[in-house]
Design a protein around this motif. Sequence first.
Motif, mmCIF file in Angstrom:
data_model
loop_
_atom_site.group_PDB
_atom_site.id
_atom_site.type_symbol
_atom_site.label_atom_id
_atom_site.label_comp_id
_atom_site.label_asym_id
_atom_site.label_seq_id
_atom_site.Cartn_x
_atom_site.Cartn_y
_atom_site.Cartn_z
ATOM 1 N N LYS A 60 0.417 10.230 5.386
ATOM 2 C CA LYS A 60 0.853 8.912 5.840
ATOM 3 C C LYS A 60 1.945 9.049 6.895
ATOM 4 O O LYS A 60 1.925 8.385 7.923
ATOM 5 N N PHE A 108 0.837 -1.197 0.000
ATOM 6 C CA PHE A 108 0.000 0.000 0.000
ATOM 7 C C PHE A 108 0.873 1.248 0.000
ATOM 8 O O PHE A 108 2.054 1.185 0.337
ATOM 9 N N PRO A 109 0.308 2.431 -0.380
ATOM 10 C CA PRO A 109 -1.094 2.683 -0.733
ATOM 11 C C PRO A 109 -1.431 2.256 -2.153
ATOM 12 O O PRO A 109 -0.560 2.188 -3.018
#
Length: 420
Positions: free
Chosen positions: A388, A325-326
């Motif tokens: 993030k 991810f992302p």
Amino acid sequence: MNFDRIKEKLSILADAAKYDVSCSSSGSKRTNKKKGLGNSSGMGICHTYTADGRCVSLLKILLTNHCIFDCAYCVTRKSNDIKRAAFKVQEVVDLTINFYRRNYIEGLFLSSGIFKNADYTMERLILVAKKLRLEENFNGYIHLKSIPGASDDLMYEAGLYADRLSVNIEIPTQNGLKLLAPEKNREDFLKPMKKVRNEIVKYKSEKKLIKSTPVYAPAGQSTQMIVGATNETDAQIMYTAAHLYKKYKMKRVYYSGYVPISYDSRLPAIGTEVPMLRENRLYQTDWLLRFYGFSIDELLNQKHPNLDSDIDPKLSWALRNLHLFPVDINKADKQQLARIPGVGLKSVYKILQARKYRKLGWQHLKKMGIALNRAQYFMVCDSRDFLKADMSAQQIKSNILTQGKSKYKPLFNSQLNLFE
């Protein structure tokens, strides 16, 4: 007819049937013909819900709670000091028709303790279904709980009159069954499953050539296993389920948390019921394996033999695989999208359709109903990326659990004012 005695039987045998959770009518399309009674098309079973949100019900009873076996986990085991009763075949037929006419039910779920032997019991279950179909012209849903060890001929006949057949595997592993039900043989459970699978395949093939070929067990077959009566891990349980789906073409495998019903030194102590949360996690895992493209090894393995109780299995997998991810919502394929926590299959299809016309931002994803309190940590879109900031799996998990059911608060730039 002695109505007081029938009422007493109904009370005893309906209560004894409550431990069986393997009820579903999905897939059955038996239509009403010649002005008969009932119609199972699109219907569910036993206080469950259809796709359009309707709650439907079914007469769910045992033919008898007499049983020749002494399985430690079963309420009808022969050594249990309980009130015993047995319906006559015609009594079950009359109850079903009378309840249907009063709009109490939309079908019948019929199981039984095993008395005399497997074939004798199975013959009587079939006779109930046969009388309903041929004598009463009943076209509602019928689910017969097949008896382990019943002959192939009887299993074949059962599928001609029932919408769904099921044989409970009971305990997930052979060792567990040997411990708690030493009189039973695992092969007796698997043989009827194999017969039903073969007949379903054969009838489907014949129907392609001869349109008048009747449908055999149109709602397929299901099974149920007891969770927590023995010490199997969640991984062992799911490997058994995966085997049953693959080899016997099960429509559903049901997971029933163990409920202590009597003392036995082989069983967990009274008062140590399996929490419903464990059942829920197993069903979630089952769904991921069947519809989301996950393998068992991804969700459960030697390092993680049991499911997390505080978070769902998809989120648990994602936190262990942050390197994947992302995911870019505007570029990822169907499988990648389906693996984002908080994004269900309906949302995946919405995303695939919507991005044909424009790039998607956070405001579009919110309108689609995506659970952004979880999904935001695992995806990017056309709006400014989320912050993030190299968050660890533990930090993400903590944030999600802290938010809980509180109002969603985005991590990305609040000046975008997309969620006010």
